[in-house]
Design a protein around this motif. Sequence first.
Motif, short mmCIF file in Angstrom:
data_model
loop_
_atom_site.label_atom_id
_atom_site.label_comp_id
_atom_site.label_asym_id
_atom_site.label_seq_id
_atom_site.Cartn_x
_atom_site.Cartn_y
_atom_site.Cartn_z
N LEU A 158 0.39 -1.30 -0.15
CA LEU A 158 0.07 -0.21 -0.32
C LEU A 158 0.57 1.23 -0.12
CD1 LEU A 158 -2.67 -1.35 2.63
CD2 LEU A 158 -2.75 -1.32 0.27
N ALA A 159 2.21 1.02 1.12
CA ALA A 159 2.65 1.65 0.80
C ALA A 159 4.62 1.79 0.63
CB ALA A 159 2.70 2.76 1.96
N SER A 175 8.76 3.45 1.02
CA SER A 175 9.34 4.71 2.06
C SER A 175 10.04 4.21 1.46
CB SER A 175 8.92 4.85 3.43
OG SER A 175 9.97 6.18 3.06
N THR A 195 4.26 -0.93 4.00
CA THR A 195 3.06 -1.28 3.99
C THR A 195 2.30 -2.41 3.56
OG1 THR A 195 3.07 0.97 5.43
CG2 THR A 195 1.56 0.24 5.30
N THR A 218 9.06 8.06 -1.94
CA THR A 218 7.82 7.16 -1.25
C THR A 218 6.44 7.42 -1.90
OG1 THR A 218 8.17 8.53 0.88
CG2 THR A 218 5.70 7.34 0.83
N LEU A 262 2.12 5.66 -2.50
CA LEU A 262 1.11 4.82 -2.20
C LEU A 262 0.56 4.58 -3.28
CD1 LEU A 262 0.21 8.24 -0.31
CD2 LEU A 262 1.90 6.47 0.57
N ARG A 306 -3.04 2.85 -4.72
CA ARG A 306 -4.24 3.09 -4.51
C ARG A 306 -5.58 2.26 -4.98
NH1 ARG A 306 -4.83 7.84 -2.57
NH2 ARG A 306 -6.27 6.75 -1.38
N THR A 307 -4.84 1.17 -5.70
CA THR A 307 -5.95 -0.01 -6.83
C THR A 307 -5.06 -0.33 -7.45
OG1 THR A 307 -7.68 -0.05 -6.97
CG2 THR A 307 -6.79 0.83 -8.48
N ASP A 322 7.10 14.41 -8.08
CA ASP A 322 5.91 13.57 -7.82
C ASP A 322 5.44 13.45 -8.69
OD1 ASP A 322 3.62 13.15 -6.10
OD2 ASP A 322 3.84 15.22 -5.49
N VAL A 350 2.32 10.73 -10.61
CA VAL A 350 1.11 10.58 -10.15
C VAL A 350 0.57 9.76 -11.56
CG1 VAL A 350 -2.03 10.44 -10.00
CG2 VAL A 350 -0.10 12.60 -9.26
N ILE A 375 -6.58 6.72 -10.39
CA ILE A 375 -5.41 6.36 -9.35
C ILE A 375 -4.57 5.34 -8.79
CG2 ILE A 375 -4.07 7.81 -7.74
CD1 ILE A 375 -5.48 10.48 -8.91
N GLN A 413 0.72 6.84 -6.52
CA GLN A 413 1.69 8.28 -6.20
C GLN A 413 2.72 8.20 -5.77
OE1 GLN A 413 -2.23 8.85 -3.63
NE2 GLN A 413 -1.69 10.84 -4.02
N ARG A 427 5.98 10.50 -4.59
CA ARG A 427 6.91 11.23 -4.21
C ARG A 427 8.97 11.32 -4.41
NH1 ARG A 427 4.65 15.90 -0.76
NH2 ARG A 427 3.42 16.51 -2.30
N SER A 459 10.71 9.90 7.57
CA SER A 459 9.36 9.32 6.96
C SER A 459 9.17 8.32 7.95
CB SER A 459 10.10 8.90 5.83
OG SER A 459 8.60 7.77 4.83
N GLN A 500 1.25 5.72 7.11
CA GLN A 500 2.99 6.53 6.34
C GLN A 500 2.73 8.02 6.45
OE1 GLN A 500 4.82 7.56 3.58
NE2 GLN A 500 6.44 6.49 4.91
N THR A 554 5.45 10.99 4.96
CA THR A 554 6.36 11.33 4.38
C THR A 554 6.74 13.01 4.63
OG1 THR A 554 6.91 9.64 3.35
CG2 THR A 554 8.38 11.29 2.64
N VAL A 603 -7.18 10.24 -3.69
CA VAL A 603 -7.98 9.10 -3.40
C VAL A 603 -8.97 9.37 -2.09
CG1 VAL A 603 -8.91 7.14 -4.49
CG2 VAL A 603 -6.47 8.08 -5.64
N ARG A 652 2.69 14.15 2.93
CA ARG A 652 2.22 13.54 2.65
C ARG A 652 1.87 12.62 2.99
NH1 ARG A 652 2.63 11.56 -3.15
NH2 ARG A 652 1.52 13.62 -4.41
N LEU A 687 -0.71 8.71 4.23
CA LEU A 687 -1.55 7.55 4.16
C LEU A 687 -2.16 6.90 5.20
CD1 LEU A 687 -3.29 5.76 1.63
CD2 LEU A 687 -1.67 3.94 2.33
#
Lengths: 274, 274
Positions: A67-68, A70, A115, A222, A224, A226-227, A251, A253, A261, A264, A266, B70, B220, B222, B242, B266, B268
Amino acid sequence: MNSIDLEPVTFAAACEMRSLGDGTFTADLRQEWSIGKHPHGGFLLALLARTAIRALAEAGEPPVDPLAVSAEFLHAPALGPVLLRADIRKIGRRVTVVAVSLEQRGRSCVEARVTAGRLALRPPVWNDVPALPLEPPPNAVPLSGKTSEGLFHLAQGCDVRVDPATAGYLVGRKDDPPRLRLWARPRHGEVDPYFALLAGDLNPPVVFNLGRTGWAPTVQLTALLRTRPHPGWLRIQVGCRVIQEGWFDSDAVVVDSQGRIVCQARQLALSPLP
Amino acid sequence: MNSIDLEPVTFAAACEMRSLGDGTFTADLRQEWSIGKHPHGGFLLALLARTAIRALAEAGEPPVDPLAVSAEFLHAPALGPVLLRADIRKIGRRVTVVAVSLEQRGRSCVEARVTAGRLALRPPVWNDVPALPLEPPPNAVPLSGKTSEGLFHLAQGCDVRVDPATAGYLVGRKDDPPRLRLWARPRHGEVDPYFALLAGDLNPPVVFNLGRTGWAPTVQLTALLRTRPHPGWLRIQVGCRVIQEGWFDSDAVVVDSQGRIVCQARQLALSPLP
């Protein structure tokens, strides 16, 4: 050299690792997923995320997705074998956290936190999706061969196309805004969350548009997720807030073919001088 | 209780820690820097960043600032004493990395990586600063007392004001976009990079605007720090890409009184249900 070596290594194959059975794994950083002699940062991120998920599976946990992710980039690894070390930090109902490091010759090169949990699947109740054409326009420029960062070996496994209207550096301009639009898809197989992670770091450095070309090492990144991405092109919009004394943020997207999305990402990076 | 206890603990004082001389430190999480019974996430981030910088100083390194922080939030700590554990991962010419964990009763609650170096001071060669008034408008709503997340104890040390035009939830609307504008400054002393870190997480959760009020735990976060803030109000713009199955991202840009971007944060997070 046998005939297998002449085939480009697919993304999924390049991310393969061998478990040593104790939460450590070995893998090979391949030239096909590098730029010049540098293994690609987004590829390393995907490899670290896969290591975390694999370590959870080996620990008997039910399947989860990243999910994340970093990561801190301490030292650029070289091509060749690496040791991956996973350390499960928390197992929860909705969120699990795994620390993963990539080591080479006894030195820690990249350290990440993954994560993990279940990627959302139902439609969002809110989204703010950047407007980008579904497919690259006919005049989009394929990233391949020689770039300001070195040979773009990733072109063997990735089809990456840049919107020339956003990439003034391609025609020698040095005063375009540090913003890029691009499209990416794997040449073999389909997009998945790991390819979406790679896509979050596939763009040429945005500082190229200000005439600052060369190697722009990522310091912290880092992402993220999302789907799960739907098959087809991933579209990527990259922006930047500040370029100051060699430091810049970038950054990205990443949007899938269904307009969702998926990533993401950055990063804080060091810019070459103009 | 003596008279000292009646004084609100300033941000700088609340971030104080005691060195145990071996890279570990103790600190107290104070009610004044909490919401309800939860120590504030941005405060924890600032405390972890200070721990990293302090550990570098104790190791004899020249002074540096946090450039990126982070953090993964594993378990919400309670108010009271904590152990902070610093582990220097890399010392470089431009970039130094320290891992820091916050433990309570033997359990790791927050784990962070602090990338340190010299904050940029010269004017940016590029910046994209959100348009925000320098000071809160007269109708800005002070954050204080009872909020949907619990008692906003931070109001004792922080003056935080929200633009009501961006905060429909304040008047019971449930269909405003998840975007907020606010202003913040410490009630005692001046802004510094650590207060800028706090400011990146000071906003009410953006999902409040969709009627999803309550506790929205960060998973999370960062934050990038870009320059040292100039004295005065910090202005904060918060957006979201989102909201999906209870997960949402929240992205804050913090601008100082000179119009310079000082922090990009940012996260999550998990949203309460509507």
